[in-house]
Design an enzyme around this catalytic site. Structure first.
Site, mmCIF file in Angstrom:
data_model
loop_
_atom_site.group_PDB
_atom_site.id
_atom_site.type_symbol
_atom_site.label_atom_id
_atom_site.label_comp_id
_atom_site.label_asym_id
_atom_site.label_seq_id
_atom_site.Cartn_x
_atom_site.Cartn_y
_atom_site.Cartn_z
ATOM 1 N N ILE A 1 77.688 9.300 -0.924
ATOM 2 C CA ILE A 1 77.678 7.883 -1.384
ATOM 3 C C ILE A 1 76.196 7.285 -1.225
ATOM 4 O O ILE A 1 75.781 6.893 -2.290
ATOM 5 C CB ILE A 1 78.851 6.868 -0.679
ATOM 6 C CG1 ILE A 1 80.196 7.384 -1.121
ATOM 7 C CG2 ILE A 1 78.661 5.590 -1.017
ATOM 8 C CD1 ILE A 1 81.240 6.713 -0.449
ATOM 9 N N ASP A 2 75.519 7.383 -0.330
ATOM 10 C CA ASP A 2 74.431 6.599 0.152
ATOM 11 C C ASP A 2 73.249 6.977 -0.632
ATOM 12 O O ASP A 2 72.533 5.821 -1.213
ATOM 13 C CB ASP A 2 74.129 6.768 1.651
ATOM 14 C CG ASP A 2 75.140 6.270 2.599
ATOM 15 O OD1 ASP A 2 76.064 5.495 2.232
ATOM 16 O OD2 ASP A 2 74.911 6.505 3.700
ATOM 17 N N HIS B 1 81.558 9.399 4.525
ATOM 18 C CA HIS B 1 81.341 8.149 3.928
ATOM 19 C C HIS B 1 79.921 8.224 3.629
ATOM 20 O O HIS B 1 79.652 7.397 2.613
ATOM 21 C CB HIS B 1 81.815 6.991 4.738
ATOM 22 C CG HIS B 1 81.446 5.679 4.062
ATOM 23 N ND1 HIS B 1 82.259 5.151 2.989
ATOM 24 C CD2 HIS B 1 80.471 4.691 4.403
ATOM 25 C CE1 HIS B 1 81.530 4.121 2.639
ATOM 26 N NE2 HIS B 1 80.556 3.821 3.580
ATOM 27 N N CYS B 2 79.141 8.850 4.036
ATOM 28 C CA CYS B 2 77.717 8.626 4.051
ATOM 29 C C CYS B 2 76.819 9.432 2.843
ATOM 30 O O CYS B 2 76.516 8.986 1.953
ATOM 31 C CB CYS B 2 76.878 8.961 5.197
ATOM 32 S SG CYS B 2 77.198 7.794 6.827
ATOM 33 N N ILE B 3 77.191 10.860 2.957
ATOM 34 C CA ILE B 3 76.187 11.734 2.244
ATOM 35 C C ILE B 3 76.687 11.730 0.693
ATOM 36 O O ILE B 3 75.634 11.620 -0.184
ATOM 37 C CB ILE B 3 76.013 13.074 2.784
ATOM 38 C CG1 ILE B 3 75.527 13.158 4.315
ATOM 39 C CG2 ILE B 3 75.256 13.796 1.883
ATOM 40 C CD1 ILE B 3 75.708 14.544 4.710
#
Length: 446
Positions: free
Chosen positions: A280-281, A276-278
């Site tokens: 998208i963020d 979910h992080c890399i």
């Protein structure tokens, strides 16, 4: 405005573990946090719109790899942890932590729908002397520019009647070396009193608290961590392509470079970014930077490189089929090894495996998958065509059927010796065979 004695009352309730904690969103971040709060001695209520998650928690059945069902059962039996979809109970919580998703829109812009809708729900029962903390990863300014105005619509003021903070989640699914309570927690508050309360709360739950001057700084910390990883992964992905054209093994290069005791940190290539992080963020910061008319060249370039990797992998697979077996991609039957976005977890969020499956499907390729952690692909908004697809058994018969094996996730619970003995063609995007010293003339790295 509440009196100073009332302000200190919440601090006292936190210090004595009398405070009631509410955690909104019981996914990969929220459930481990709720468990950590309950273990720390706080009566904790988990809130989620997904009734299946609520039911699982009530019966002590964990659906998150990092939370054991045994521990969950003990906490629910003791009444320290409960779960509900009745958000009217939020008014009874002294501390409310928001752990909801922050995805990207189809145009790769921040989608704060879940944060905003959650804020409106909280605002409906917000009372004096409550502490609200956002943990969802987002762009700098969200807590003060988006969350605070919604919460203040009812007339209560942040820093006066209620308190607001931000603390970015730092979960790393599958990493057994670190847990929620052992990962240093970056915290910030909307004003000095809010910061003290946020420090007191997390200080009672985790081993180490790192305070920063404002929610914007804390939001920027999480974005920076993931931009750093995204850019460096893109760099080694690009190096992989260049070195492959030169006949150089990038994995050997990285291994040798890692012997330098200073000035170098190893990052590893793969089939694309997942989780979910890399993926998208970094785009949250790209979007926010437009407000200041500033470009984010490294971020955008790294995104382009990482998003191009699935196409590169399919190209390597096509070359291997032609070189080794004189087979066209469209006529081949492919076994994909690994659907989860990283090793030893069941998390499929943003997994590059799906982008590769879609490319194969467009080429008319017949394929199946094996993943010891994902027995069946659940329903997803982004990839509905693969819903219900089941993992095949990894046995000798399976290798008789499939023409090639494409390794996308390097789970430990896979018999790679069986694969190397019986697979006709292997395309390895994770160097799993090289790391295990398994050799075959039919292995190609991608």
């Amino acid at each position: 405005m509440i009196k100073q004695s009332e302000k200190s009352m919440l601090s006292k309730r936190i210090c004595t573990r009398e405070a009631r904690i509410g955690v909104i969103g019981l996914g990969y971040v929220g459930l481990p946090l709720a468990v950590a709060c309950a273990r720390a001695g706080f009566t904790t209520v988990g809130f989620d719109i997904d009734d299946s998650k609520v039911s699982s928690i009530r019966t002590g059945r964990s659906y998150i790899d990092s939370v054991g069902s045994g521990d969950l059962s003990l906490l629910t039996a003791d009444g320290m942890l409960t779960a509900t979809s009745e958000f009217s109970q939020l008014g009874g919580c002294d501390v409310i932590v928001i752990c909801v998703p922050t995805p990207l829109s189809k145009n790769r812009e921040p989608d704060l729908t879940f944060v905003e809708s959650t804020a409106h729900v909280i605002a409906g029962s917000l009372r004096c002397d409550q502490l609200v903390i956002l943990e969802s990863t987002t762009y700098p300014g969200t807590t003060e520019e988006v969350l605070r105005p919604i919460l203040e619509k009812g007339g209560l003021k942040s820093g006066q009647e209620f308190f607001l903070g931000f603390s970015p989640e730092r979960e790393d699914p599958g990493n057994l070396a670190f847990k929620t309570v052992t990962i240093p927690k970056v915290v910030a508050g909307d004003g000095p009193q809010a910061l003290k309360l946020v420090e007191a709360f997390y200080g009672a739950v985790v081993e180490s608290v790192v305070s920063v001057s404002s929610p914007k700084v804390a939001e920027a910390v999480k974005i920076t961590e993931n931009v750093f990883r995204s850019v460096n992964i893109a760099l080694v992905n690009e190096l992989k392509i260049i070195y492959d054209a030169m006949g150089i093994d990038v994995w050997e290069v990285i291994e040798a470079a890692s012997t330098k005791p200073f000035g170098y940190m190893p990052f590893y290539p793969g089939p694309g970014l997942g989780g979910h992080c890399i993926p998208i963020d970094p785009f949250y910061l790209t979007w926010k930077s437009r407000e200041y008319n500033l470009p984010t060249r490294f971020i955008e370039l790294s995104g382009e490189i990482n998003l191009s990797m699935p196409k590169y992998v399919v190209g390597k697979l096509e070359n291997a089929l032609d070189e080794i077996a004189r087979l066209s991609l469209g006529s081949a039957k492919i076994l994909v090894l690994g659907i989860a976005y990283k090793k030893n977890v069941s998390d499929i969020r943003e997994s590059p495996s799906f982008a590769i499956l879609e490319l194969l499907a467009k080429r008319g390729v017949s394929f199946g998958y094996h993943d010891p952690h994902v027995g069946q692909i659940p329903s997803t908004r982004e990839h509905p065509a693969f819903t219900g697809l089941k993992s095949v058994n990894l046995d000798v018969d399976c290798f008789e059927y499939f023409d090639a094996v494409l390794v996308l996730t390097d789970h430990d619970a896979v018999d790679y010796e069986l694969v190397v003995r019986h697979a006709r063609i292997i395309v390895d995007t994770r160097n799993v065979f090289g790391r295990r010293g398994l050799r075959s003339s039919n292995i190609r790295k991608a």
